[in-house]
Design a protein around this motif. Structure first.
Motif, PDB file in Angstrom:
ATOM      1  N   LEU A 201       0.873  -1.175   0.000  1.00 59.41           N
ATOM      2  CA  LEU A 201       0.000   0.000   0.000  1.00 59.41           C
ATOM      3  C   LEU A 201       0.908   1.222   0.000  1.00 59.41           C
ATOM      4  O   LEU A 201       1.738   1.382   0.891  1.00 59.41           O
ATOM      5  CB  LEU A 201      -0.911  -0.002   1.232  1.00 59.41           C
ATOM      6  N   VAL A 202       0.767   2.115  -1.036  1.00 61.19           N
ATOM      7  CA  VAL A 202       1.727   3.189  -1.277  1.00 61.19           C
ATOM      8  C   VAL A 202       1.053   4.548  -1.106  1.00 61.19           C
ATOM      9  O   VAL A 202      -0.107   4.741  -1.520  1.00 61.19           O
ATOM     10  CB  VAL A 202       2.334   3.074  -2.690  1.00 61.19           C
ATOM     11  N   LYS A 203       1.797   5.490  -0.501  1.00 60.30           N
ATOM     12  CA  LYS A 203       1.304   6.855  -0.293  1.00 60.30           C
ATOM     13  C   LYS A 203       2.488   7.813  -0.344  1.00 60.30           C
ATOM     14  O   LYS A 203       3.562   7.513   0.167  1.00 60.30           O
ATOM     15  CB  LYS A 203       0.586   6.954   1.056  1.00 60.30           C
ATOM     16  N   ILE A 204       2.305   9.023  -0.998  1.00 64.03           N
ATOM     17  CA  ILE A 204       3.349  10.037  -1.096  1.00 64.03           C
ATOM     18  C   ILE A 204       3.003  11.203  -0.175  1.00 64.03           C
ATOM     19  O   ILE A 204       1.878  11.719  -0.212  1.00 64.03           O
ATOM     20  CB  ILE A 204       3.517  10.539  -2.541  1.00 64.03           C
TER      21      ILE A 204
ATOM     22  N   CYS B  88       7.901   8.537   0.024  1.00 64.50           N
ATOM     23  CA  CYS B  88       7.021   7.453  -0.430  1.00 64.50           C
ATOM     24  C   CYS B  88       6.883   6.430   0.698  1.00 64.50           C
ATOM     25  O   CYS B  88       7.832   5.716   1.034  1.00 64.50           O
ATOM     26  CB  CYS B  88       7.596   6.788  -1.677  1.00 64.50           C
ATOM     27  N   GLU B  89       5.716   6.371   1.298  1.00 62.45           N
ATOM     28  CA  GLU B  89       5.439   5.391   2.351  1.00 62.45           C
ATOM     29  C   GLU B  89       4.822   4.152   1.722  1.00 62.45           C
ATOM     30  O   GLU B  89       3.790   4.242   1.044  1.00 62.45           O
ATOM     31  CB  GLU B  89       4.497   5.969   3.404  1.00 62.45           C
ATOM     32  N   SER B  90       5.431   2.993   1.941  1.00 60.54           N
ATOM     33  CA  SER B  90       4.912   1.729   1.394  1.00 60.54           C
ATOM     34  C   SER B  90       4.851   0.696   2.502  1.00 60.54           C
ATOM     35  O   SER B  90       5.802   0.522   3.257  1.00 60.54           O
ATOM     36  CB  SER B  90       5.810   1.229   0.252  1.00 60.54           C
TER      37      SER B  90
ATOM     38  N   GLU C 101       6.671   3.703  -7.037  1.00 58.00           N
ATOM     39  CA  GLU C 101       6.217   2.317  -7.196  1.00 58.00           C
ATOM     40  C   GLU C 101       6.945   1.407  -6.216  1.00 58.00           C
ATOM     41  O   GLU C 101       8.164   1.498  -6.052  1.00 58.00           O
ATOM     42  CB  GLU C 101       6.464   1.842  -8.629  1.00 58.00           C
ATOM     43  N   ALA C 102       6.168   0.535  -5.527  1.00 57.23           N
ATOM     44  CA  ALA C 102       6.732  -0.437  -4.592  1.00 57.23           C
ATOM     45  C   ALA C 102       6.215  -1.818  -4.945  1.00 57.23           C
ATOM     46  O   ALA C 102       5.079  -1.969  -5.406  1.00 57.23           O
ATOM     47  CB  ALA C 102       6.357  -0.083  -3.151  1.00 57.23           C
ATOM     48  N   LYS C 103       7.056  -2.830  -4.734  1.00 60.22           N
ATOM     49  CA  LYS C 103       6.640  -4.201  -5.042  1.00 60.22           C
ATOM     50  C   LYS C 103       7.245  -5.174  -4.037  1.00 60.22           C
ATOM     51  O   LYS C 103       8.258  -4.895  -3.389  1.00 60.22           O
ATOM     52  CB  LYS C 103       7.045  -4.579  -6.457  1.00 60.22           C
ATOM     53  N   ASN C 104       6.568  -6.320  -3.890  1.00 61.04           N
ATOM     54  CA  ASN C 104       7.057  -7.443  -3.094  1.00 61.04           C
ATOM     55  C   ASN C 104       6.688  -8.726  -3.829  1.00 61.04           C
ATOM     56  O   ASN C 104       6.084  -8.657  -4.909  1.00 61.04           O
ATOM     57  CB  ASN C 104       6.503  -7.394  -1.660  1.00 61.04           C
ATOM     58  N   PRO C 105       7.016  -9.912  -3.296  1.00 62.25           N
ATOM     59  CA  PRO C 105       6.700 -11.150  -4.029  1.00 62.25           C
ATOM     60  C   PRO C 105       5.216 -11.350  -4.300  1.00 62.25           C
ATOM     61  O   PRO C 105       4.865 -12.160  -5.175  1.00 62.25           O
ATOM     62  CB  PRO C 105       7.243 -12.242  -3.091  1.00 62.25           C
ATOM     63  N   ILE C 106       4.347 -10.652  -3.595  1.00 62.18           N
ATOM     64  CA  ILE C 106       2.907 -10.827  -3.802  1.00 62.18           C
ATOM     65  C   ILE C 106       2.420  -9.999  -4.982  1.00 62.18           C
ATOM     66  O   ILE C 106       1.548 -10.422  -5.744  1.00 62.18           O
ATOM     67  CB  ILE C 106       2.126 -10.456  -2.529  1.00 62.18           C
TER      68      ILE C 106
ATOM     69  N   ARG D 158       2.683  -5.597  -6.931  1.00 58.39           N
ATOM     70  CA  ARG D 158       3.214  -4.246  -6.915  1.00 58.39           C
ATOM     71  C   ARG D 158       2.069  -3.248  -6.895  1.00 58.39           C
ATOM     72  O   ARG D 158       0.938  -3.557  -7.273  1.00 58.39           O
ATOM     73  CB  ARG D 158       4.114  -4.003  -8.129  1.00 58.39           C
ATOM     74  N   ASN D 159       2.409  -2.033  -6.451  1.00 57.14           N
ATOM     75  CA  ASN D 159       1.417  -0.968  -6.376  1.00 57.14           C
ATOM     76  C   ASN D 159       2.160   0.359  -6.512  1.00 57.14           C
ATOM     77  O   ASN D 159       3.361   0.449  -6.247  1.00 57.14           O
ATOM     78  CB  ASN D 159       0.649  -1.028  -5.056  1.00 57.14           C
ATOM     79  N   SER D 160       1.462   1.421  -6.949  1.00 59.17           N
ATOM     80  CA  SER D 160       2.097   2.724  -7.144  1.00 59.17           C
ATOM     81  C   SER D 160       1.084   3.827  -6.867  1.00 59.17           C
ATOM     82  O   SER D 160      -0.126   3.595  -6.805  1.00 59.17           O
ATOM     83  CB  SER D 160       2.629   2.853  -8.576  1.00 59.17           C
ATOM     84  N   THR D 161       1.631   5.035  -6.699  1.00 55.31           N
ATOM     85  CA  THR D 161       0.798   6.222  -6.531  1.00 55.31           C
ATOM     86  C   THR D 161       1.535   7.402  -7.153  1.00 55.31           C
ATOM     87  O   THR D 161       2.752   7.337  -7.404  1.00 55.31           O
ATOM     88  CB  THR D 161       0.491   6.483  -5.044  1.00 55.31           C
ATOM     89  N   GLU D 162       0.818   8.515  -7.413  1.00 55.27           N
ATOM     90  CA  GLU D 162       1.390   9.652  -8.128  1.00 55.27           C
ATOM     91  C   GLU D 162       1.211  10.942  -7.343  1.00 55.27           C
ATOM     92  O   GLU D 162       0.284  11.062  -6.527  1.00 55.27           O
ATOM     93  CB  GLU D 162       0.732   9.802  -9.510  1.00 55.27           C
TER      94      GLU D 162
END
Length: 444
Positions: free
Chosen positions: A279-282, A299-301, A348-353, A355-359
């Motif tokens: 879950l990503v937030k700027i 960028c908080e993920s 953009e942040a990702k893990n083995p499950i 990815r997700n991104s925010t702008e």
């Protein structure tokens, strides 16, 4: 066939003999003889002819001593109470008689076997002990109680006729410690989870309740099955739900309540582990960025497993000015902002499950600068008088808290700009002696 009913005959005859002898207080004499006879008969040691002889002997005593009932027997009545005990515990059976004219009391078990006759033990069972024996009370205890001991016990008062009182012994089966099954770590977000809690050995059937972080979950399935051999119950309950990221780290507990546990329930616990996409937030450090300033974008993920280092881009491509745009972990710092920095910044942040991104859309604003208008006097103007005055704000121009120094001319100096030469301008500006005193320079 004879051996099958031998114990029953022995017990029945003994009761009648003791009843009659108790009326003349001779029961203690015969009791010792009977004890030997009973042991031999029950253990198949006594030969048939001796068994018949003793049976005839006791029956003859009954026939020759038809004792009448005692005079005070009509007001006598034994009193008992039902008893509930936990399996493995000790049960106390008490029989009381308020009015008793020396009449014997007897306890017998559900199989109608005599346990105690007054203070005399009749059944060889080391678990059974005498607690108190008197004319008004006969109390016994049964230790290490098992489920097979449950049933109706009888206290008999040997009046004529015999008076009895029943006491039901209830034995509670203690439920085993519960276990939770069905959880395999980790669980992916969105998957269906079915946790089952099971306990056996309860009597009556135990109650199972589910809790998630100390909050009870009501919508559960409940099933109980009876064990025909031990007359106990196996109870199970199933908790069914969809895994959510909010459940990660939650403590799910299964609580077993039963009257045998003395208000101390048995509990089994399971800590949930849920894997989910980031879950990503700027977060911006400057809500109104202007040219020349700097800005920090964080960028908080949050995800499980922990996301890898984030990726920063601008307008779908790489950062155009690495010297001013510095990435340190999850932080993007931009110094000396200008209009070319306007655009859309993506984290953009990702893990083995997954990815997700925010702008974040950056708009660099012009520098905000407020200047007050000034009036310029001719450079040749001389002989001015400097005076500090306070002016009242009468125009729509906003005043600031700091003093601003400016040069203003009075109306008498207005004709100077129309003079053909400098000398005339000075003369027009100075005017008469009186007017010269009114020419002033104001400092605000």
């Amino acid at each position: 066939m004879f051996l099958r009913y031998r114990e029953y005959i022995v017990n029945a005859v003994f009761k009648n003999v003791l009843y009659c002898l108790s009326l003349v207080r001779l029961d203690h004499i015969v009791f010792r003889v009977y004890h030997l006879w009973e042991a031999a008969a029950i253990n198949s040691i006594l030969q048939l002819k001796y068994f018949l002889f003793f049976s005839f002997f006791f029956s003859l005593i009954l026939f020759l001593h038809p004792f009448p009932p005692s005079s005070g027997s009509q007001g006598q009545f034994p009193l008992t109470q039902n008893v509930t005990v936990v399996e493995g515990g000790t049960a106390n059976l008490t029989c009381r008689v308020d009015q008793n004219d020396n009449t014997s009391l007897q306890w017998s078990n559900p199989a109608q076997q005599t346990l105690y006759f007054d203070d005399k033990k009749a059944l060889r069972d080391n678990r059974i002990e005498l607690v108190r024996a008197s004319w008004h009370e006969l109390s016994i205890s049964v230790s290490d109680v098992s489920l097979s001991d449950e049933g109706q016990y009888t206290c008999s008062l040997f009046t004529m006729p015999v008076k009895t009182s029943k006491a039901f012994l209830t034995v509670l089966g203690v439920p085993e410690k519960p276990q939770i099954t069905g959880f395999t770590s980790p669980v992916m977000e969105g998957e269906r989870m079915q946790l089952t809690c099971k306990t056996s050995g309860s009597k009556p059937a135990a109650d199972i309740r589910w809790f998630k972080n100390d909050k009870e979950v009501k919508d559960v399935k409940y099933l109980k099955e009876e064990d025909a051999v031990r007359k106990t119950f196996t109870v199970s309950s199933t908790l069914d739900f969809l895994a959510d990221r909010s459940d990660d780290g939650a403590v799910v507990s299964c609580r077993v309540d039963h009257e045998s546990l003395n208000s101390t329930p048995q509990i089994a616990m399971q800590v949930l582990e849920i894997h989910y996409t980031p879950l990503v937030k700027i977060i911006s450090s400057n809500s109104w960025p202007e040219e020349g300033q700097s800005i920090i974008l964080t960028c908080e993920s949050k995800g499980k497993p922990v996301p890898e280092p984030v990726l920063w881009t601008k307008d779908g491509g790489e950062l155009p000015d690495p010297e001013r745009m510095v990435v340190n972990g999850r932080v993007l710092s931009i110094s000396f902002l200008n209009k070319t920095d306007n655009g859309t910044y993506r984290c953009e942040a990702k893990n083995p499950i997954g990815r997700n991104s925010t702008e974040y859309v950056l708009i660099v604003h012009d520098v905000f600068n407020t200047l007050l208008p000034t009036t310029v006097i001719p450079s040749l103007t001389t002989a001015t008088v400097t005076t500090n005055v306070a002016l009242k704000a009468s125009t729509t121009t906003s005043a600031t808290a700091t003093s601003i120094r400016g040069t203003y001319l009075t109306n008498e100096a207005k004709g100077a700009e129309d003079a053909p030469d400098a000398d005339t301008a000075i003369i027009n500006a100075e005017g008469s002696q009186v007017n010269a005193e009114e020419k002033k320079e104001y400092f605000i």
